[in-house]
Write a protein that holds these residues in place. Sequence first.
Motif, PDB file in Angstrom:
ATOM      1  N   LEU A 163      19.348  51.830  29.199  1.00 20.81           N
ATOM      2  CA  LEU A 163      19.583  53.113  28.538  1.00 20.81           C
ATOM      3  C   LEU A 163      20.674  53.854  29.288  1.00 20.81           C
ATOM      4  O   LEU A 163      20.667  53.895  30.530  1.00 20.81           O
ATOM      5  CB  LEU A 163      18.298  53.951  28.541  1.00 20.81           C
ATOM      6  CG  LEU A 163      17.075  53.303  27.877  1.00 20.81           C
ATOM      7  CD1 LEU A 163      15.850  54.211  28.041  1.00 20.81           C
ATOM      8  CD2 LEU A 163      17.326  53.024  26.404  1.00 20.81           C
ATOM      9  N   LEU A 204      18.464  55.529  18.687  1.00 19.14           N
ATOM     10  CA  LEU A 204      17.305  55.934  17.897  1.00 19.14           C
ATOM     11  C   LEU A 204      16.937  57.370  18.252  1.00 19.14           C
ATOM     12  O   LEU A 204      17.094  58.269  17.447  1.00 19.14           O
ATOM     13  CB  LEU A 204      16.115  55.000  18.129  1.00 19.14           C
ATOM     14  CG  LEU A 204      16.230  53.580  17.562  1.00 19.14           C
ATOM     15  CD1 LEU A 204      17.017  52.662  18.486  1.00 19.14           C
ATOM     16  CD2 LEU A 204      14.865  52.997  17.339  1.00 19.14           C
ATOM     17  N   GLY A 205      16.452  57.534  19.470  1.00 15.67           N
ATOM     18  CA  GLY A 205      16.120  58.891  19.900  1.00 15.67           C
ATOM     19  C   GLY A 205      14.892  59.455  19.216  1.00 15.67           C
ATOM     20  O   GLY A 205      14.691  60.672  19.175  1.00 15.67           O
ATOM     21  N   LEU A 206      14.040  58.579  18.693  1.00 15.15           N
ATOM     22  CA  LEU A 206      12.847  59.060  17.988  1.00 15.15           C
ATOM     23  C   LEU A 206      11.711  59.369  18.948  1.00 15.15           C
ATOM     24  O   LEU A 206      10.771  60.076  18.616  1.00 15.15           O
ATOM     25  CB  LEU A 206      12.393  58.006  16.968  1.00 15.15           C
ATOM     26  CG  LEU A 206      13.391  57.754  15.833  1.00 15.15           C
ATOM     27  CD1 LEU A 206      12.960  56.572  14.982  1.00 15.15           C
ATOM     28  CD2 LEU A 206      13.537  58.997  14.969  1.00 15.15           C
ATOM     29  N   GLU A 207      11.801  58.831  20.170  1.00 13.95           N
ATOM     30  CA  GLU A 207      10.697  58.968  21.119  1.00 13.95           C
ATOM     31  C   GLU A 207      11.029  59.980  22.224  1.00 13.95           C
ATOM     32  O   GLU A 207      10.189  60.807  22.565  1.00 13.95           O
ATOM     33  CB  GLU A 207      10.427  57.578  21.725  1.00 13.95           C
ATOM     34  CG  GLU A 207       9.191  57.463  22.566  1.00 13.95           C
ATOM     35  CD  GLU A 207       9.112  56.083  23.234  1.00 13.95           C
ATOM     36  OE1 GLU A 207       9.350  55.058  22.560  1.00 13.95           O
ATOM     37  OE2 GLU A 207       8.822  56.051  24.441  1.00 13.95           O
ATOM     38  N   VAL A 208      12.214  59.884  22.762  1.00 15.65           N
ATOM     39  CA  VAL A 208      12.577  60.760  23.881  1.00 15.65           C
ATOM     40  C   VAL A 208      13.703  61.705  23.441  1.00 15.65           C
ATOM     41  O   VAL A 208      14.779  61.242  23.058  1.00 15.65           O
ATOM     42  CB  VAL A 208      13.017  59.931  25.110  1.00 15.65           C
ATOM     43  CG1 VAL A 208      13.446  60.857  26.251  1.00 15.65           C
ATOM     44  CG2 VAL A 208      11.887  59.015  25.582  1.00 15.65           C
ATOM     45  N   ILE A 210      13.955  61.704  35.491  1.00 16.00           N
ATOM     46  CA  ILE A 210      14.488  60.482  36.109  1.00 16.00           C
ATOM     47  C   ILE A 210      15.783  60.802  36.843  1.00 16.00           C
ATOM     48  O   ILE A 210      15.977  60.422  38.009  1.00 16.00           O
ATOM     49  CB  ILE A 210      14.691  59.389  35.036  1.00 16.00           C
ATOM     50  CG1 ILE A 210      13.327  58.790  34.665  1.00 16.00           C
ATOM     51  CG2 ILE A 210      15.657  58.311  35.505  1.00 16.00           C
ATOM     52  CD1 ILE A 210      13.349  57.770  33.541  1.00 16.00           C
ATOM     53  N   LEU A 221      17.194  50.809  33.487  1.00 15.76           N
ATOM     54  CA  LEU A 221      16.550  49.850  32.590  1.00 15.76           C
ATOM     55  C   LEU A 221      15.491  50.526  31.732  1.00 15.76           C
ATOM     56  O   LEU A 221      14.740  51.396  32.211  1.00 15.76           O
ATOM     57  CB  LEU A 221      15.880  48.730  33.392  1.00 15.76           C
ATOM     58  CG  LEU A 221      16.799  47.799  34.184  1.00 15.76           C
ATOM     59  CD1 LEU A 221      15.968  46.679  34.814  1.00 15.76           C
ATOM     60  CD2 LEU A 221      17.920  47.223  33.324  1.00 15.76           C
ATOM     61  N   ASP A 222      15.430  50.101  30.470  1.00 16.89           N
ATOM     62  CA  ASP A 222      14.324  50.506  29.600  1.00 16.89           C
ATOM     63  C   ASP A 222      13.049  49.841  30.125  1.00 16.89           C
ATOM     64  O   ASP A 222      13.047  48.638  30.397  1.00 16.89           O
ATOM     65  CB  ASP A 222      14.612  50.078  28.152  1.00 16.89           C
ATOM     66  CG  ASP A 222      13.680  50.755  27.157  1.00 16.89           C
ATOM     67  OD1 ASP A 222      12.452  50.612  27.310  1.00 16.89           O
ATOM     68  OD2 ASP A 222      14.179  51.401  26.234  1.00 16.89           O
TER      69      ASP A 222
HETATM   70  P1  AMP Z   1      13.924  56.184  21.462  1.00 20.10           P
HETATM   71  O1  AMP Z   1      13.868  57.650  21.857  1.00 20.10           O
HETATM   72  O2  AMP Z   1      13.308  55.931  20.126  1.00 20.10           O
HETATM   73  O3  AMP Z   1      15.329  55.638  21.560  1.00 20.10           O
HETATM   74  O4  AMP Z   1      13.045  55.378  22.510  1.00 20.10           O
HETATM   75  C1  AMP Z   1      13.004  55.732  23.874  1.00 20.10           C
HETATM   76  C2  AMP Z   1      13.111  54.519  24.757  1.00 20.10           C
HETATM   77  O5  AMP Z   1      12.950  54.975  26.094  1.00 20.10           O
HETATM   78  C3  AMP Z   1      12.061  53.439  24.513  1.00 20.10           C
HETATM   79  O6  AMP Z   1      12.709  52.189  24.339  1.00 20.10           O
HETATM   80  C4  AMP Z   1      11.195  53.480  25.777  1.00 20.10           C
HETATM   81  O7  AMP Z   1      10.727  52.207  26.161  1.00 20.10           O
HETATM   82  C5  AMP Z   1      12.152  54.059  26.789  1.00 20.10           C
HETATM   83  N1  AMP Z   1      11.488  54.804  27.882  1.00 20.10           N
HETATM   84  C6  AMP Z   1      10.551  55.776  27.741  1.00 20.10           C
HETATM   85  N2  AMP Z   1      10.193  56.249  28.960  1.00 20.10           N
HETATM   86  C7  AMP Z   1      10.917  55.547  29.865  1.00 20.10           C
HETATM   87  C8  AMP Z   1      10.990  55.554  31.286  1.00 20.10           C
HETATM   88  N3  AMP Z   1      10.240  56.389  32.024  1.00 20.10           N
HETATM   89  N4  AMP Z   1      11.839  54.691  31.897  1.00 20.10           N
HETATM   90  C9  AMP Z   1      12.591  53.841  31.166  1.00 20.10           C
HETATM   91  N5  AMP Z   1      12.577  53.793  29.819  1.00 20.10           N
HETATM   92  C10 AMP Z   1      11.746  54.621  29.176  1.00 20.10           C
END
Ligand code: AMP
Length: 131
Positions: free
Chosen positions: A39, A85-89, A8, A28-29
């Motif tokens: 974010l 959080l950071g559990l997803e990205v 991004i 924006l998320d």
């Molecule tokens: P977490 O890593 O748990 O804080 O979650 C990652 C956040 O990033 C989630 O709320 C997703 O909706 C958001 N997210 C993931 N991919 C994208 C993207 N391409 N653009 C904007 N937000 C994203």
Amino acid sequence: MASIFSKIVNGEIPSYRVAEDEKYFAFLDINPLAEGHTLVIPKQEVDYLFNLDQETLSGLVLFAQRVAKAIESVIPCKRIGVAVLGLEVPHAHIHLIPINSESDIDFHKPKLKLNPEQLDAIAQKIATKFE
Ligand code: AMP
């Protein structure tokens, strides 16, 4: 491999950009808990927020403060809630979420369904207030 957030920052993946300087980026998320859910990230790719060096982490918080001021000037809310959080990205980021009650920052809640035009309009409104 570069994280989705580095892509991004580099413009390889589109985002709803809210603010940027040399070291930080806010967008924006795409699955928002509330209108204006943003974010804030360092451009430097580090997985875990608390592994950032002190200067980058403190700069990120100060950058997030400026973004939060811009969000609250356009989205009616009691506070800007902050979550990490950071559990997803695996790229350090701070969630800034307009809230009126505790339940507004519950990540189990269904996310808002906003279309690209709505997200674009919100991002632009916030961007114009960023100082
Ligand atoms: P977490 O890593 O748990 O804080 O979650 C990652 C956040 O990033 C989630 O709320 C997703 O909706 C958001 N997210 C993931 N991919 C994208 C993207 N391409 N653009 C904007 N937000 C994203």
